[in-house]
Scaffold this active site. Structure first.
Site: not given
Ligand code: GTP
Ligand code: SPV
Ligand code: MN
Length: 603
Positions: A76, A204, A213, A233, A255, A257, A284, A384
């Site tokens: 983004r 993308y 979003k 979110h 994002s 996290c 999400d 992704r």
């Molecule tokens: P978006 O799709 O961008 O909104 O991200 P998201 O909030 O869904 O994050 P996602 O679950 O994909 O995690 C992002 C990164 O954080 C990955 O590399 C995970 O491995 C890491 N991660 C997720 N949960 C944990 C946790 O509880 N502890 C740690 N140390 N890392 C974590």
């Molecule tokens: C985020 O960035 O929080 C995502 C990926 O979930 S996107 O769909 O590109 O916004």
């Molecule tokens: Mn997201």
């Protein structure tokens, strides 16, 4: 001009919109999608034929494809994401505002004839289950087949949507063209007063899959405020306990996290054997409406997951690993030509780079280091996987319930290596709103052991709130008032606290231990200690059995260091100062109280 409509509909507003888009972009062909599997297949074959999609090994990744985006177009773009409300004050201090008339002029010039020689696809989509009164229809046009096949996974698309819409003009309009994919001609523009999205120059993710979003959050949040609901979110989960009781909760983390990971959490063996279970409703976005019983109900407006691949493994997220092996699209991972499988960093315990690996740019991968000595990855960190929700083994049977699920708790959280405790509960709804409004997350490069410079991301909505952030805070306070004692309990958590280079908390599946405490708090089964930030567990209240935590770790994760807390308060002050002209009184009051308590502790 060739006009192909596989879909059947009689809707003058849709026709007028298509005509308008066609006169603007001047495509050679207009194609109205019906969302059928034959259509999806035909488009995929077309992309395979021109080399844009690579079919993956059908034995291990059945009906899956690998693709790469333009290297200048991998995430983004917040700098070019704009809110075009008539009054700049309506966009507020956290958004980039553009005058709607001027922005339309700029976009009109860029878009004029932008689809010459191409096909304009019209995608009728629905955010939320077709049968839900909370769902919303959108109609977007695009010149990207990639967008069509991804929208087919991420949203309900096609004939059923047009049937739902009938003759109504109540749909969000989306104009999308990749144009020449030039970062200097890239805009993601939102016109909240017209329910219009106009996105050019990117193909993308959130820039281009307009239902996600742009519609479900930025336009969605402005509609939600007008109509008295919430667009957030947030992931949505169900947590079931051994005694058979179940709760639904949502969680907002910025994002990358941990939302997808928590949404698909698998409790450790002992918990599973005892009868704990977490099931997935969304990963999400959550749309939250007050039901007729006065409680808050969540639907997942999406139909798929667009999850980060880097770091996803059988260990960290087996559910997503399983889900991605069928009918998915992998974008910007690396590709192993020997096995015809995708590859990414963190897929296995130790990164063993397969020989001949093709990196996300399409080159044969060679291990190289950047100027800081860090290995340059083969998969893009924002690679992704687009995956149908029903692929997920942990998907909840109610994930597409038109009524949604009643929410008992809301979690906020960010990536904080220091200072922020493992878990804290707002004493009241308004204190919970404060916990969300003042949440922050650190870049991983933050200095060890010190409170780094915090990036504030209120409710993880900083890049997604389509209107004035203070009006958004006020909307949260208003919702709390309406929900009264039926309001969900609000918590803030942090799984990312570090000692030296290692995380103090194992996170991932072990987060069930925090959810266990949250559950008990919601059920009024356990009391808590009071801290400056709110209710907190005693160190023995979180079950650490089998964890082999170093001595003192739980104490450390639940300790609020007064100096750090004071430092954070000052940063929160500076942050809130930016909103001072419009900060809701209810939030200001809570902030002053909490600051006073912190000050008393430091003194
Ligand atoms: P978006 O799709 O961008 O909104 O991200 P998201 O909030 O869904 O994050 P996602 O679950 O994909 O995690 C992002 C990164 O954080 C990955 O590399 C995970 O491995 C890491 N991660 C997720 N949960 C944990 C946790 O509880 N502890 C740690 N140390 N890392 C974590
Ligand atoms: C985020 O960035 O929080 C995502 C990926 O979930 S996107 O769909 O590109 O916004
Ligand atoms: Mn997201």
């Amino acid at each position: 001009m060739i006009y192909i409509s596989r879909a059947k509909f009689k809707n003058p507003s849709v026709n007028a919109f298509i005509k308008q888009a066609q006169e603007l972009f001047l495509p050679d062909q207009v194609y109205i999608c019906d969302g059928s599997s034959e259509e999806d297949r035909w488009l995929k074959n077309k992309l395979v034929a021109c080399g844009q999609l690579t079919p993956l090994n059908p034995k291990t990744f059945s009906d899956c494809f690998w693709t790469r985006s333009n290297p200048n177009d991998v995430a983004r773009v917040e700098k070019f994401t704009v809110i075009c409300s008539k009054d700049p004050g309506d966009a507020g201090p956290t958004n980039i505002h553009k005058d709607p008339t001027e922005m339309k002029k700029i976009l009109g010039t860029l878009s004029a004839g932008g689809m010459k020689g191409r096909t304009m696809f019209v995608i009728p989509y629905c955010m939320g289950p077709i049968a839900s009164k909370y769902s919303q229809v959108g109609v977007m046009v695009t010149d990207s087949e990639y967008v069509v096949i991804n929208m087919n996974i991420m949203a309900r698309v096609g004939q059923a949507v047009l049937d739902k819409l009938g003759a109504s003009s109540d749909f969000v309009r989306g104009l999308h063209s990749v144009l020449d994919c030039n970062p200097e001609r890239r805009w993601i523009a939102h016109f909240p007063e017209e329910d219009l999205i106009w996105s050019v120059g990117s193909g993308y993710g959130g820039n281009a899959l307009l239902g996600k979003k742009c519609h479900a959050l930025r336009i969605g949040s402005t509609r939600a405020r007008r109509q008295g609901w919430m667009a957030e979110h947030m992931l949505i989960i169900k947590v079931k306990r051994p005694d058979g009781r179940a709760m639904y909760g949502t969680a907002a983390f910025p994002s990358a996290c941990g939302k997808t990971n928590m949404a698909m959490l698998i409790p450790p063996a002992a918990y599973r054997q005892a009868g704990w279970e977490v099931t997935t409703i969304g990963d999400d976005i959550a749309w939250l409406n007050m039901g007729s019983d006065g409680r808050l109900y969540a639907i997942n407006p999406e139909a798929g997951f667009f999850g980060v691949m880097s770091g996803t493994s059988e260990k960290t997220n087996p559910n997503f690993m399983h889900a991605v092996h069928r009918s998915s699209v992998l974008t910007n991972t690396a590709f192993n030509p020997d096995t015809r499988e995708p590859w990414w960093e963190g897929m296995t315990d130790h990164d063993v780079y397969p020989p001949g690996l093709i990196d996300w740019r399409g080159n044969t991968y060679e291990i190289k280091k950047d100027e800081n000595g860090k290995i340059i990855p083969a998969a893009h960190p924002n690679a992704r996987g687009t995956v149908p929700a029903e692929n997920c083994p942990s998907i909840d049977p109610q994930w597409d319930d038109p009524n949604g699920v009643p929410i008992d708790f809301i979690l906020f959280g960010g990536r904080r290596t220091s200072g922020a405790p493992l878990v804290v509960q707002g004493r009241t709804w308004n204190e919970g709103v404060w916990l969300g409004a003042t949440m922050s997350s650190e870049q991983t490069a933050a200095a060890e052991g010190k409170v780094g410079s915090l990036r504030f991301d209120p409710m993880a909505m900083l890049p997604f709130c389509g209107y004035h952030i203070c009006d958004y805070f006020q909307h949260w306070l208003d919702m709390g008032k309406r929900l009264g004692d039926k309001a969900p309990k609000i918590f803030r958590i942090n799984s990312f606290r570090k000692r030296g280079n290692s995380f103090l908390w194992p996170g991932f599946g072990e987060n069930i231990r925090v959810l266990e405490w949250v559950f008990k708090r919601c059920m009024n089964e356990i009391d808590a200690t009071e801290s400056e930030l709110g209710y907190m567990p005693r160190t023995t209240d979180i079950n650490t059995e089998d964890l082999k935590l170093q001595p003192g770790v739980m104490e450390e994760m639940l300790n609020l260091d007064p100096d750090m807390l004071w430092d954070e308060m000052r940063q929160v002050d500076a942050q809130l100062l930016k909103f001072v002209s419009k900060l809701p009184a209810g939030l200001k009051e809570v902030h002053e109280q909490i600051k006073e308590h912190v000050a008393a502790r430091v003194a």
